[in-house]
Design a protein around this motif. Sequence first.
Motif, PDB file in Angstrom:
ATOM      1  N   SER A  77      70.065 -25.668  -4.394  1.00  0.00           N
ATOM      2  CA  SER A  77      70.691 -24.274  -4.144  1.00  0.00           C
ATOM      3  C   SER A  77      69.355 -23.507  -3.152  1.00  0.00           C
ATOM      4  CB  SER A  77      70.586 -23.838  -5.260  1.00  0.00           C
ATOM      5  OG  SER A  77      69.300 -23.414  -6.090  1.00  0.00           O
ATOM      6  N   GLU A  78      69.940 -22.803  -2.390  1.00  0.00           N
ATOM      7  CA  GLU A  78      69.183 -21.999  -1.479  1.00  0.00           C
ATOM      8  C   GLU A  78      69.339 -20.324  -1.871  1.00  0.00           C
ATOM      9  OE1 GLU A  78      69.771 -24.786   2.401  1.00  0.00           O
ATOM     10  OE2 GLU A  78      70.890 -23.035   2.124  1.00  0.00           O
ATOM     11  N   ASP A  79      68.398 -19.653  -1.254  1.00  0.00           N
ATOM     12  CA  ASP A  79      68.336 -18.198  -1.190  1.00  0.00           C
ATOM     13  C   ASP A  79      69.521 -17.602  -0.314  1.00  0.00           C
ATOM     14  OD1 ASP A  79      67.228 -18.042   0.905  1.00  0.00           O
ATOM     15  OD2 ASP A  79      65.366 -17.220   0.031  1.00  0.00           O
ATOM     16  N   SER A  80      69.883 -16.297  -0.059  1.00  0.00           N
ATOM     17  CA  SER A  80      70.811 -15.884   0.795  1.00  0.00           C
ATOM     18  C   SER A  80      70.333 -16.134   2.153  1.00  0.00           C
ATOM     19  CB  SER A  80      71.014 -14.363   0.322  1.00  0.00           C
ATOM     20  OG  SER A  80      69.789 -13.579   0.743  1.00  0.00           O
ATOM     21  N   ARG A  81      69.126 -16.285   2.346  1.00  0.00           N
ATOM     22  CA  ARG A  81      68.463 -16.716   3.975  1.00  0.00           C
ATOM     23  C   ARG A  81      68.764 -18.132   4.238  1.00  0.00           C
ATOM     24  NH1 ARG A  81      63.517 -16.204   3.756  1.00  0.00           N
ATOM     25  NH2 ARG A  81      63.244 -16.116   1.660  1.00  0.00           N
ATOM     26  N   GLY A  82      69.193 -18.820   3.228  1.00  0.00           N
ATOM     27  CA  GLY A  82      69.293 -20.281   3.596  1.00  0.00           C
ATOM     28  C   GLY A  82      67.939 -20.959   3.487  1.00  0.00           C
ATOM     29  N   ALA A  83      66.869 -20.319   2.566  1.00  0.00           N
ATOM     30  CA  ALA A  83      65.675 -20.772   2.363  1.00  0.00           C
ATOM     31  C   ALA A  83      65.280 -20.948   0.944  1.00  0.00           C
ATOM     32  CB  ALA A  83      64.551 -20.036   3.442  1.00  0.00           C
ATOM     33  N   ASN A  84      64.012 -21.298   0.735  1.00  0.00           N
ATOM     34  CA  ASN A  84      63.602 -21.176  -0.827  1.00  0.00           C
ATOM     35  C   ASN A  84      64.406 -22.390  -1.582  1.00  0.00           C
ATOM     36  OD1 ASN A  84      61.918 -20.599  -2.940  1.00  0.00           O
ATOM     37  ND2 ASN A  84      63.091 -18.863  -3.687  1.00  0.00           N
ATOM     38  N   THR A  85      64.523 -23.549  -1.015  1.00  0.00           N
ATOM     39  CA  THR A  85      65.472 -24.610  -1.606  1.00  0.00           C
ATOM     40  C   THR A  85      64.883 -25.044  -2.814  1.00  0.00           C
ATOM     41  OG1 THR A  85      66.218 -24.935   0.502  1.00  0.00           O
ATOM     42  CG2 THR A  85      66.568 -26.687  -1.244  1.00  0.00           C
ATOM     43  N   HIS A  86      65.801 -25.327  -3.900  1.00  0.00           N
ATOM     44  CA  HIS A  86      65.392 -25.908  -5.223  1.00  0.00           C
ATOM     45  C   HIS A  86      66.558 -26.872  -5.585  1.00  0.00           C
ATOM     46  CE1 HIS A  86      61.953 -23.176  -6.238  1.00  0.00           C
ATOM     47  NE2 HIS A  86      62.769 -22.366  -5.917  1.00  0.00           N
ATOM     48  N   GLU A 121      60.080 -26.820  -1.016  1.00  0.00           N
ATOM     49  CA  GLU A 121      61.335 -26.954  -0.985  1.00  0.00           C
ATOM     50  C   GLU A 121      61.793 -28.293  -1.659  1.00  0.00           C
ATOM     51  OE1 GLU A 121      63.978 -24.894   2.021  1.00  0.00           O
ATOM     52  OE2 GLU A 121      62.278 -25.484   3.373  1.00  0.00           O
ATOM     53  N   THR A 122      62.955 -28.370  -2.207  1.00  0.00           N
ATOM     54  CA  THR A 122      63.252 -29.617  -3.019  1.00  0.00           C
ATOM     55  C   THR A 122      64.749 -29.845  -2.979  1.00  0.00           C
ATOM     56  OG1 THR A 122      61.342 -29.848  -4.581  1.00  0.00           O
ATOM     57  CG2 THR A 122      63.460 -31.008  -5.156  1.00  0.00           C
ATOM     58  N   ASP A 157      56.489 -30.042   1.688  1.00  0.00           N
ATOM     59  CA  ASP A 157      55.087 -29.592   1.403  1.00  0.00           C
ATOM     60  C   ASP A 157      54.349 -29.237   2.748  1.00  0.00           C
ATOM     61  OD1 ASP A 157      54.385 -31.855   2.666  1.00  0.00           O
ATOM     62  OD2 ASP A 157      53.520 -32.820   0.599  1.00  0.00           O
ATOM     63  N   VAL A 158      53.248 -28.816   2.464  1.00  0.00           N
ATOM     64  CA  VAL A 158      52.433 -28.412   3.676  1.00  0.00           C
ATOM     65  C   VAL A 158      52.201 -29.510   4.667  1.00  0.00           C
ATOM     66  CG1 VAL A 158      51.266 -26.748   2.300  1.00  0.00           C
ATOM     67  CG2 VAL A 158      50.410 -29.087   2.564  1.00  0.00           C
ATOM     68  N   ARG A 159      52.445 -30.914   4.548  1.00  0.00           N
ATOM     69  CA  ARG A 159      52.391 -31.915   5.386  1.00  0.00           C
ATOM     70  C   ARG A 159      53.815 -32.090   6.242  1.00  0.00           C
ATOM     71  NH1 ARG A 159      51.587 -36.418   4.005  1.00  0.00           N
ATOM     72  NH2 ARG A 159      52.092 -35.911   1.374  1.00  0.00           N
ATOM     73  N   GLY A 160      54.883 -31.524   5.562  1.00  0.00           N
ATOM     74  CA  GLY A 160      56.218 -31.878   6.151  1.00  0.00           C
ATOM     75  C   GLY A 160      57.343 -32.301   5.189  1.00  0.00           C
ATOM     76  N   TRP A 161      58.140 -33.000   5.673  1.00  0.00           N
ATOM     77  CA  TRP A 161      59.337 -33.297   4.798  1.00  0.00           C
ATOM     78  C   TRP A 161      59.251 -34.755   4.493  1.00  0.00           C
ATOM     79  CZ3 TRP A 161      63.131 -29.977   3.213  1.00  0.00           C
ATOM     80  CH2 TRP A 161      63.302 -28.879   3.990  1.00  0.00           C
ATOM     81  N   THR A 181      57.049 -40.351  -3.845  1.00  0.00           N
ATOM     82  CA  THR A 181      57.320 -40.035  -2.495  1.00  0.00           C
ATOM     83  C   THR A 181      57.421 -41.271  -1.646  1.00  0.00           C
ATOM     84  OG1 THR A 181      55.874 -37.921  -2.646  1.00  0.00           O
ATOM     85  CG2 THR A 181      56.005 -39.165  -0.306  1.00  0.00           C
ATOM     86  N   LEU A 182      58.743 -41.076  -0.884  1.00  0.00           N
ATOM     87  CA  LEU A 182      58.864 -42.283   0.151  1.00  0.00           C
ATOM     88  C   LEU A 182      58.691 -41.886   1.507  1.00  0.00           C
ATOM     89  CD1 LEU A 182      60.868 -42.574  -2.652  1.00  0.00           C
ATOM     90  CD2 LEU A 182      61.273 -44.754  -1.462  1.00  0.00           C
ATOM     91  N   ASP A 183      57.857 -41.976   2.286  1.00  0.00           N
ATOM     92  CA  ASP A 183      57.831 -41.700   3.719  1.00  0.00           C
ATOM     93  C   ASP A 183      57.922 -42.980   4.714  1.00  0.00           C
ATOM     94  OD1 ASP A 183      55.056 -39.612   3.199  1.00  0.00           O
ATOM     95  OD2 ASP A 183      57.091 -38.893   3.434  1.00  0.00           O
TER      96      ASP A 183
END
Length: 313
Positions: A182-191, A211-212, A229-233, A245-247
């Motif tokens: 889900s996202e907030d109304s701005r399309g951000a803050n994803t959980h 974001e998740t 996270d602070v390093r990216g996706w 984590t899988l990168d």
Amino acid sequence: MRRSGRYLLSLAVVCLAASASTVFGVIPFSPCNGCSAESFGINNNGLATGSAGNAGFLYNRITAKIVALPGDATGGGGFAKPSDDGRVPAFVSAADGTTHSFVYHPNGAFTPLPDYPGALATYAMQLGNGNEFIGFYSTNLVTYQGFFYNSGVFQSLSDPARTEGTTFILGLDSAGTLVGFSEDSRGANTHGVMRPVGGTVEQFSVPGSLETAPVGINDAGEIVGTYRDVRGWHGFLYDGVAFQTLDGPGAATILAGINDHGTILGYTSTKSADAGTFSPFLAIPVPEPGTALAGILGLLAGCRIKHLRRRSR
């Protein structure tokens, strides 16, 4: 993170960074000679699907096939998670954003799926038992809500903490557990969101993430998706106890699905989860040492493997 409607031959075996207890052999592939392609799902027979331009693709580790979509696909479209019987849900978007869904059959035919009542866009993401399917819809092409469809009846599903936002339902196991984000109304803050069988929609996130976005679940309860996270996706695998984590190579790793054998479908991006050139891959669990396959993939030992294992809070 906004997942748009353009939303998913062995070239090499490389390493995918994972937890210390799990190693994956990775097979990159291109369904259309180096094109940018998003992957969306994989079934228990190893059939992988996704989107390449305004078409869908099918890939079975031997051949890749590009399939033209029915109707007006000028706004994009693709194939979502395939069923084990070979049927594949497809979504097709016009330039104005209106979207309809279909079922692609093994004989090459398409049949339409019902639209959510009053919706301008209906995205079918996975077929279930009998006449069931799941996905998301929009009545205004701004915010979206998830749905579960069964035998003529749609049930709207949304994150109760996001009454003004968006909820995407993207994965379903055979027992009926649903996952998405889900996202907030701005399309951000994803959980991440999950609806257990007989329960209500609940939020969850990778510990320490900004974001998740879960997208798939198998019958063992393993969930895959992407987090930032602070390093990216990064991609993640959650087994009900721990997040791994899988990168892969590239600026971002996006996981798209997991089958009951533990094979993961994903893609990497040269920029971010939403932009750049996308390159699909399969990540196959390497058996314990001593098996023939482990010997064949022994070259993985020379790869630089980083890992992260976090306990769910």
